[in-house]
Scaffold this active site. Sequence first.
Site, PDB file in Angstrom:
ATOM      1  N   LYS A 183       0.862  -1.194   0.000  1.00 34.71           N
ATOM      2  CA  LYS A 183       0.000   0.000   0.000  1.00 34.71           C
ATOM      3  C   LYS A 183       0.895   1.240   0.000  1.00 34.71           C
ATOM      4  CE  LYS A 183      -4.345   1.083   2.298  1.00 34.71           C
ATOM      5  NZ  LYS A 183      -4.998   1.084   3.612  1.00 34.71           N
TER       6      LYS A 183
HETATM    7  C1  E4P Z   1      -8.341   1.584   4.075  1.00 32.68           C
HETATM    8  O1  E4P Z   1      -7.584   1.242   3.187  1.00 32.68           O
HETATM    9  C2  E4P Z   1      -8.169   2.833   4.814  1.00 32.68           C
HETATM   10  O2  E4P Z   1      -6.917   2.854   5.417  1.00 32.68           O
HETATM   11  C3  E4P Z   1      -9.275   3.036   5.809  1.00 32.68           C
HETATM   12  O3  E4P Z   1     -10.498   2.674   5.223  1.00 32.68           O
HETATM   13  C4  E4P Z   1      -9.316   4.450   6.367  1.00 32.68           C
HETATM   14  O4  E4P Z   1     -10.477   4.628   7.132  1.00 32.68           O
HETATM   15  P1  E4P Z   1     -10.685   5.886   8.116  1.00 32.68           P
HETATM   16  O5  E4P Z   1     -10.848   7.105   7.280  1.00 32.68           O
HETATM   17  O6  E4P Z   1     -11.927   5.557   8.876  1.00 32.68           O
HETATM   18  O7  E4P Z   1      -9.460   5.953   8.966  1.00 32.68           O
END
Ligand code: E4P
Length: 218
Positions: free
Chosen positions: A83
Site C-alpha cells: 500500500k
Molecule cells: C483503508 O484502506 C483505509 O486505510 C481506511 O479505510 C481508512 O479509514 P478511516 O478514514 O476511517 O481511517
Amino acid sequence: MKFFLDTANIDEIKRISKLGLVDGVTTNPSIIAKEGRNFEEVIKEICSIVEGPVSAEVIGLKATEMIKEGREIAKWAPNVIVKIPMTEEGLEAVYTLEAENIKTNVTLVFSVAQGLMAAKAGASFISPFVGRIDDIGEDGMKLIKNLRQTLVNYEFKSEIITASIRTIGHLEQAAIAGADIATIPGSLLPKLWKHPLTDNGIEQFLNDWKSVTDKENN
Ligand code: E4P
C-alpha cells in the site's frame, strides 16, 4: 462485489471469515498500531488466514524508500499487496513495483485526477476515502461514481476499493456505483446484518410457536 475487512484484528478476521464475507484485508499504520503487535508478524498471520489480497502500507516517503520497503513486504506472503500513498514519489514507486509484478494499492485518494494518475502508473488497486471526504462537507460517493466511470472509459484494470466506509449507506452506494471492492471496518459489521424488524419478527414467531406447543402440552 468483493468485501475486504479494514482491520488487523485476528479474532475479528477469523470470526467474519466463518460467514464467507472476507475476500481480503486492508490495513494502515493506524490500524496496525491499534493491535500493538509487530507489523511483519501480524501481516504474515493475516496472510495465512485469508486467501485474498492483504494490504500492508509502506512508511517511507521517498520513492527509493517505498520501493525498498515494498520489495521487502512482497516477500512476506504471495497474497500481500504493497500500500502506497498518493504522492509523486508514491507514483514512481507504484510504477517500479508493478513492473516487477509486485501488486500495489494506492491509498489516500481524494479526487478523480489522483485516481486516474494511480491507474496510469499501473496500480492494481486504488483506495478512495469516502468517509474522510464526507467529513469535510463534500460528497465521497460522487468520487466513487466518477472514478468508476473514468476507469471504464479507458478500460483501466485497476480495481476500486471503497475505503473509509462509515455507514451502511456508503456500502450500498458503493455497490450501486459498481466499486469492485468495499473495505469494511469491524464497527460497521453487525449493522450490515442486523435489523430491528428481523429481531421483532423472530420474537413474534417464537411467541406464537410457544402458544401452539403450550396448547399441545395442556
Ligand atoms: C483503508 O484502506 C483505509 O486505510 C481506511 O479505510 C481508512 O479509514 P478511516 O478514514 O476511517 O481511517
